[in-house]
Design a protein around this motif. Structure first.
Motif, PDB file in Angstrom:
ATOM      1  N   GLU A 165       0.836  -1.208   0.000  1.00  0.00           N
ATOM      2  CA  GLU A 165       0.000   0.000   0.000  1.00  0.00           C
ATOM      3  C   GLU A 165       0.867   1.253   0.000  1.00  0.00           C
ATOM      4  O   GLU A 165       0.577   2.219  -0.734  1.00  0.00           O
ATOM      5  CB  GLU A 165      -0.916  -0.005   1.222  1.00  0.00           C
ATOM      6  CG  GLU A 165      -1.903   1.158   1.241  1.00  0.00           C
ATOM      7  CD  GLU A 165      -2.882   1.052   2.385  1.00  0.00           C
ATOM      8  OE1 GLU A 165      -4.085   1.275   2.159  1.00  0.00           O
ATOM      9  OE2 GLU A 165      -2.443   0.736   3.515  1.00  0.00           O
ATOM     10  N   THR A 168       2.301   1.703  -3.432  1.00  0.00           N
ATOM     11  CA  THR A 168       1.274   2.197  -4.350  1.00  0.00           C
ATOM     12  C   THR A 168       1.069   3.703  -4.181  1.00  0.00           C
ATOM     13  O   THR A 168       0.947   4.442  -5.173  1.00  0.00           O
ATOM     14  CB  THR A 168      -0.058   1.459  -4.104  1.00  0.00           C
ATOM     15  OG1 THR A 168       0.140   0.045  -4.275  1.00  0.00           O
ATOM     16  CG2 THR A 168      -1.136   1.934  -5.075  1.00  0.00           C
ATOM     17  N   LEU A 224      -4.950  -1.420  -8.064  1.00  0.00           N
ATOM     18  CA  LEU A 224      -4.091  -1.875  -6.962  1.00  0.00           C
ATOM     19  C   LEU A 224      -4.743  -1.555  -5.614  1.00  0.00           C
ATOM     20  O   LEU A 224      -4.772  -2.412  -4.713  1.00  0.00           O
ATOM     21  CB  LEU A 224      -2.721  -1.207  -7.045  1.00  0.00           C
ATOM     22  CG  LEU A 224      -1.618  -1.961  -7.786  1.00  0.00           C
ATOM     23  CD1 LEU A 224      -0.383  -1.085  -7.908  1.00  0.00           C
ATOM     24  CD2 LEU A 224      -1.279  -3.265  -7.080  1.00  0.00           C
ATOM     25  N   HIS A 227      -7.567  -3.972  -5.079  1.00  0.00           N
ATOM     26  CA  HIS A 227      -7.101  -5.316  -4.728  1.00  0.00           C
ATOM     27  C   HIS A 227      -6.594  -5.369  -3.283  1.00  0.00           C
ATOM     28  O   HIS A 227      -6.814  -6.365  -2.583  1.00  0.00           O
ATOM     29  CB  HIS A 227      -5.985  -5.758  -5.671  1.00  0.00           C
ATOM     30  CG  HIS A 227      -6.413  -5.906  -7.097  1.00  0.00           C
ATOM     31  ND1 HIS A 227      -7.664  -6.358  -7.452  1.00  0.00           N
ATOM     32  CD2 HIS A 227      -5.741  -5.675  -8.272  1.00  0.00           C
ATOM     33  CE1 HIS A 227      -7.753  -6.394  -8.767  1.00  0.00           C
ATOM     34  NE2 HIS A 227      -6.615  -5.986  -9.281  1.00  0.00           N
ATOM     35  N   ILE A 228      -5.920  -4.310  -2.852  1.00  0.00           N
ATOM     36  CA  ILE A 228      -5.407  -4.258  -1.478  1.00  0.00           C
ATOM     37  C   ILE A 228      -6.565  -4.292  -0.477  1.00  0.00           C
ATOM     38  O   ILE A 228      -6.530  -5.024   0.513  1.00  0.00           O
ATOM     39  CB  ILE A 228      -4.545  -2.993  -1.263  1.00  0.00           C
ATOM     40  CG1 ILE A 228      -3.243  -3.112  -2.057  1.00  0.00           C
ATOM     41  CG2 ILE A 228      -4.251  -2.777   0.220  1.00  0.00           C
ATOM     42  CD1 ILE A 228      -2.451  -1.818  -2.147  1.00  0.00           C
ATOM     43  N   MET A 253      -2.460  -8.240  -8.237  1.00  0.00           N
ATOM     44  CA  MET A 253      -1.568  -7.148  -7.839  1.00  0.00           C
ATOM     45  C   MET A 253      -0.246  -7.215  -8.608  1.00  0.00           C
ATOM     46  O   MET A 253       0.293  -6.199  -9.044  1.00  0.00           O
ATOM     47  CB  MET A 253      -1.319  -7.195  -6.327  1.00  0.00           C
ATOM     48  CG  MET A 253      -2.498  -6.730  -5.494  1.00  0.00           C
ATOM     49  SD  MET A 253      -2.109  -6.500  -3.740  1.00  0.00           S
ATOM     50  CE  MET A 253      -2.177  -8.182  -3.144  1.00  0.00           C
ATOM     51  N   GLU A 256      -0.730  -5.797 -12.061  1.00  0.00           N
ATOM     52  CA  GLU A 256      -0.800  -4.333 -12.101  1.00  0.00           C
ATOM     53  C   GLU A 256       0.595  -3.717 -12.000  1.00  0.00           C
ATOM     54  O   GLU A 256       0.915  -2.756 -12.709  1.00  0.00           O
ATOM     55  CB  GLU A 256      -1.687  -3.811 -10.967  1.00  0.00           C
ATOM     56  CG  GLU A 256      -3.127  -4.325 -10.971  1.00  0.00           C
ATOM     57  CD  GLU A 256      -3.875  -4.059 -12.254  1.00  0.00           C
ATOM     58  OE1 GLU A 256      -3.480  -3.139 -13.002  1.00  0.00           O
ATOM     59  OE2 GLU A 256      -4.851  -4.777 -12.533  1.00  0.00           O
ATOM     60  N   VAL A 280       4.717  -8.869  -3.286  1.00  0.00           N
ATOM     61  CA  VAL A 280       3.629  -9.740  -3.750  1.00  0.00           C
ATOM     62  C   VAL A 280       4.100 -11.190  -3.807  1.00  0.00           C
ATOM     63  O   VAL A 280       3.369 -12.119  -3.419  1.00  0.00           O
ATOM     64  CB  VAL A 280       3.115  -9.287  -5.134  1.00  0.00           C
ATOM     65  CG1 VAL A 280       2.151 -10.328  -5.704  1.00  0.00           C
ATOM     66  CG2 VAL A 280       2.419  -7.938  -5.030  1.00  0.00           C
TER      67      VAL A 280
END
Length: 291
Positions: A165, A168, A224, A227-228, A253, A256, A280
């Protein structure tokens, strides 16, 4: 969250029977059950497996079951006619070979057909009633250890998700510098051509807009984030096949981050996308052990 690794053992006397049930659960992509049950009770194996399938969807289960009588019971039947036939045949063979030793009881009992186990339907039902109770208690033990191990895995995975996170969010910040980056690159390219020409500012802005459109990573960043959030929701839920669900989200993830790396030319974003994929991959390793 439950790990696929677990263990449970229960020993209990119910009625006239002593039960021992031991279950070991290990990693496995699909559910694989190996049951070690005394052959005399082999008809109960399917019932045991049906119970196990209600509580386990993945993993390799090794199940050991022992059932013993507490008080003597007439469950052994002797085929006297068959025993006499064996004795006569062995006696005849001994005489033919001029052997001094005659067949004895120790030799005869080696022929398993002579002594047969016989359990009537009523006794078998009573055995199953007790076995079902002990199997379920052993399953509870396994699930208890799986949940304990799952808590440790969950803590590790959530740290990885927090890192993803943060990465991102950093990528999103650098994405705002894309326009200036492409504008500077185009201007440098024009200078390198060493042409004494005046370039049209509006045309330059148009070219930059086209490049930015091809390199736009806004959708990838939004996905992203989605998905998180979904990953955290699933990890906190009681959804079946949680490991498979989390593995799928980890793959998304990863996809992406790959797309972001291929679209962006900023070295900072490229480096961050590599870091994202590393975390990931660590998640994917961990979720392989989640039930």
């Amino acid at each position: 969250m439950r790990s696929m690794t677990g263990y449970g053992r229960i020993e209990e006397n119910i009625g006239n029977y002593s039960y021992t049930v031991e279950i070991k659960s290990l990693n496995g992509k699909h559910l694989n059950i190996k049951t070690n049950l005394p052959w005399i009770y082999s008809s109960l194996e399917l019932k045991v497996n049906d119970i196990l399938k209600k509580y386990f969807k993945r993993g390799s289960l090794n199940v050991y079951i022992d059932i013993r009588l507490i008080q003597p019971k007439d469950i052994i039947k002797i085929d006297k006619a068959l025993a006499k036939s064996y004795y006569d045949a062995l006696n005849e063979l001994a005489k033919y070979l001029h052997l001094s030793d005659l067949p004895d009881l120790e030799l005869l009992v080696k022929f398993k057909e002579i002594m047969r186990y016989s359990i009537d339907e009523k006794d078998l039902e009573a055995i199953w009633d007790g076995l079902e109770i002990v199997v379920k208690k052993a399953i509870e033990k396994v699930i208890e250890t799986q949940k304990s191990e799952g808590e440790k895995i969950n803590k590790v995975i959530m740290e990885y998700v927090d890192n993803i996170e943060n990465i991102t969010n950093d990528i999103e910040k650098y994405a705002g510098d894309m326009k200036k980056y492409y504008s500077d690159k185009l201007k440098e390219s024009l200078k390198d051509l060493d042409l004494e020409i005046e370039y049209n500012k509006e045309r330059l802005e148009y070219e930059i807009a086209l490049i930015l459109e091809r390199g736009d990573i806004t959708e990838e960043i939004d996905r992203l984030k989605m998905h998180i959030k979904k990953f955290r929701d699933v990890a906190l839920s009681n959804v079946e096949a949680m490991g498979q669900n989390l593995d799928f989200l980890a793959q998304e993830m990863h996809r992406e981050f790959n797309t972001i790396a291929s679209k962006s030319k900023l070295k900072e974003i490229t480096a961050l996308s590599i870091d994202g994929r590393l975390f990931v991959n660590k998640i994917k390793e961990q979720v392989q052990n989640i039930h």
